[in-house]
Design an enzyme around this catalytic site. Structure first.
Site, PDB file in Angstrom:
ATOM      1  N   HIS A 130       0.829  -1.202   0.000  1.00 49.17           N
ATOM      2  CA  HIS A 130       0.000   0.000   0.000  1.00 49.17           C
ATOM      3  C   HIS A 130       0.864   1.253   0.000  1.00 49.17           C
ATOM      4  O   HIS A 130       0.615   2.191  -0.774  1.00 49.17           O
ATOM      5  CB  HIS A 130      -0.908  -0.017   1.238  1.00 49.17           C
ATOM      6  CG  HIS A 130      -1.669   1.253   1.464  1.00 49.17           C
ATOM      7  ND1 HIS A 130      -2.940   1.453   0.986  1.00 49.17           N
ATOM      8  CD2 HIS A 130      -1.326   2.394   2.123  1.00 49.17           C
ATOM      9  CE1 HIS A 130      -3.352   2.671   1.334  1.00 49.17           C
ATOM     10  NE2 HIS A 130      -2.390   3.249   2.028  1.00 49.17           N
ATOM     11  N   GLU A 131       1.892   1.273   0.836  1.00 50.53           N
ATOM     12  CA  GLU A 131       2.758   2.458   0.915  1.00 50.53           C
ATOM     13  C   GLU A 131       3.524   2.675  -0.392  1.00 50.53           C
ATOM     14  O   GLU A 131       3.624   3.803  -0.887  1.00 50.53           O
ATOM     15  CB  GLU A 131       3.730   2.314   2.089  1.00 50.53           C
ATOM     16  CG  GLU A 131       3.076   2.206   3.455  1.00 50.53           C
ATOM     17  CD  GLU A 131       2.144   3.367   3.772  1.00 50.53           C
ATOM     18  OE1 GLU A 131       2.384   4.486   3.268  1.00 50.53           O
ATOM     19  OE2 GLU A 131       1.159   3.157   4.504  1.00 50.53           O
ATOM     20  N   HIS A 134       1.409   4.257  -3.094  1.00 51.03           N
ATOM     21  CA  HIS A 134       1.313   5.723  -3.058  1.00 51.03           C
ATOM     22  C   HIS A 134       2.436   6.365  -3.877  1.00 51.03           C
ATOM     23  O   HIS A 134       2.226   7.402  -4.528  1.00 51.03           O
ATOM     24  CB  HIS A 134       1.409   6.226  -1.613  1.00 51.03           C
ATOM     25  CG  HIS A 134       0.124   6.141  -0.843  1.00 51.03           C
ATOM     26  ND1 HIS A 134      -1.049   6.691  -1.292  1.00 51.03           N
ATOM     27  CD2 HIS A 134      -0.156   5.580   0.366  1.00 51.03           C
ATOM     28  CE1 HIS A 134      -2.009   6.479  -0.397  1.00 51.03           C
ATOM     29  NE2 HIS A 134      -1.498   5.802   0.612  1.00 51.03           N
ATOM     30  N   GLU A 189      -6.238   6.511  -1.140  1.00 53.04           N
ATOM     31  CA  GLU A 189      -6.072   5.347  -0.271  1.00 53.04           C
ATOM     32  C   GLU A 189      -6.566   4.073  -0.949  1.00 53.04           C
ATOM     33  O   GLU A 189      -5.916   3.026  -0.878  1.00 53.04           O
ATOM     34  CB  GLU A 189      -6.816   5.569   1.051  1.00 53.04           C
ATOM     35  CG  GLU A 189      -6.202   6.628   1.943  1.00 53.04           C
ATOM     36  CD  GLU A 189      -4.791   6.267   2.371  1.00 53.04           C
ATOM     37  OE1 GLU A 189      -4.557   5.116   2.790  1.00 53.04           O
ATOM     38  OE2 GLU A 189      -3.908   7.130   2.274  1.00 53.04           O
TER      39      GLU A 189
END
Length: 252
Positions: A130-131, A134, A189
């Protein structure tokens, strides 16, 4: 005396619109255009300074096993995302709050509480995926660009509103926050969630554990902010979106 001030904000709005059109760029990973007046490279110096300050002011874990685990899983995710060309740095911060963050210059921080919460490396991979998502999505640069252009519009409105400038600024900022900036953040997100699942699967981790992770996060959360006023989607929204995406992609 009658004031003729309408052409001014219209002119400013036109300038902002021109900037917006000129700064649109297509992000292949997201499958959509982005408004970018800066890129990650332009933010790197600020990001590196923020990283150095965080390392200086926050307690950092020296536990060799924890740090090795984060780096081992993180390196697999970075490779799956095609970002091995960056000099990635990882740090484990001592905190009782489960959290993780990424900086566009290739820095990832994870808390000891989060490492205690995740039940396996697959769930840790969901967090790190997820990070990294981004970064691939250039969300930091996009959010910076949106915030900067919003500020230009609000400042222009205040300048032509005379005695009502302060009220316009307050209402404009609040409206922009709820109507523009926060929804973009919730979208970001969910986009990072989807990219993170792609990367964890490519790296050999189980996609289903991303859903398990968010169920754990939901269970331990003591309070929640209404989704309409939050920078993050609700746990229920996030779980439903992940489940739908995993089915769509055919991930086991």
């Amino acid at each position: 005396m009658r004031r003729f001030f309408r052409p001014v904000p219209l002119a400013v709005a036109g300038c902002v619109a021109a900037l917006s059109v000129g700064a649109c760029a297509y992000n292949e990973a997201l499958g959509r255009n982005q408004l970018l007046i800066v890129d990650d490279a332009a933010l790197s110096q600020q990001a590196d300074a923020a990283w150095a300050e965080t390392l200086r002011t926050q307690p950092v874990s020296r536990d060799a096993a924890l740090n090795a685990r984060v780096r081992r899983v993180g390196d697999r995710i970075v490779q799956a995302a095609g970002l091995t060309g960056r000099g990635w740095e990882y740090a484990v911060f001592v905190s009782d709050k489960p959290n993780a963050f990424v900086l566009p210059s290739g820095k990832i921080g994870v808390t000891t509480s989060l490492l205690s919460l995740v039940r396996n490396d697959d769930q840790l991979a969901a967090v790190l995926g997820h990070e990294v998502g981004h970064v691939v999505a250039q969300h930091a640069a996009e959010r910076y660009s949106s915030t900067a252009l919003t500020a230009i519009g609000i400042q222009a409105a205040q300048g032509v509103a005379g005695d009502y400038g302060q009220a316009v600024g307050a209402l404009g900022g609040f409206g922009a926050q709820l109507g523009v900036l926060l929804p973009f953040s919730r979208r970001d997100e969910l986009e990072a969630d989807r990219l993170g699942v792609d990367y964890m699967v490519r790296a050999g981790f189980r996609a289903s554990e991303s859903v398990a992770l968010w169920r754990l996060m939901a269970a331990q959360r003591q309070s929640s902010t209404p989704e309409f006023a939050s920078t993050h989607p609700s746990d229920g929204t996030r779980i439903a979106e992940l489940e739908a995406y995993i089915r769509e992609r055919g991930y086991a």
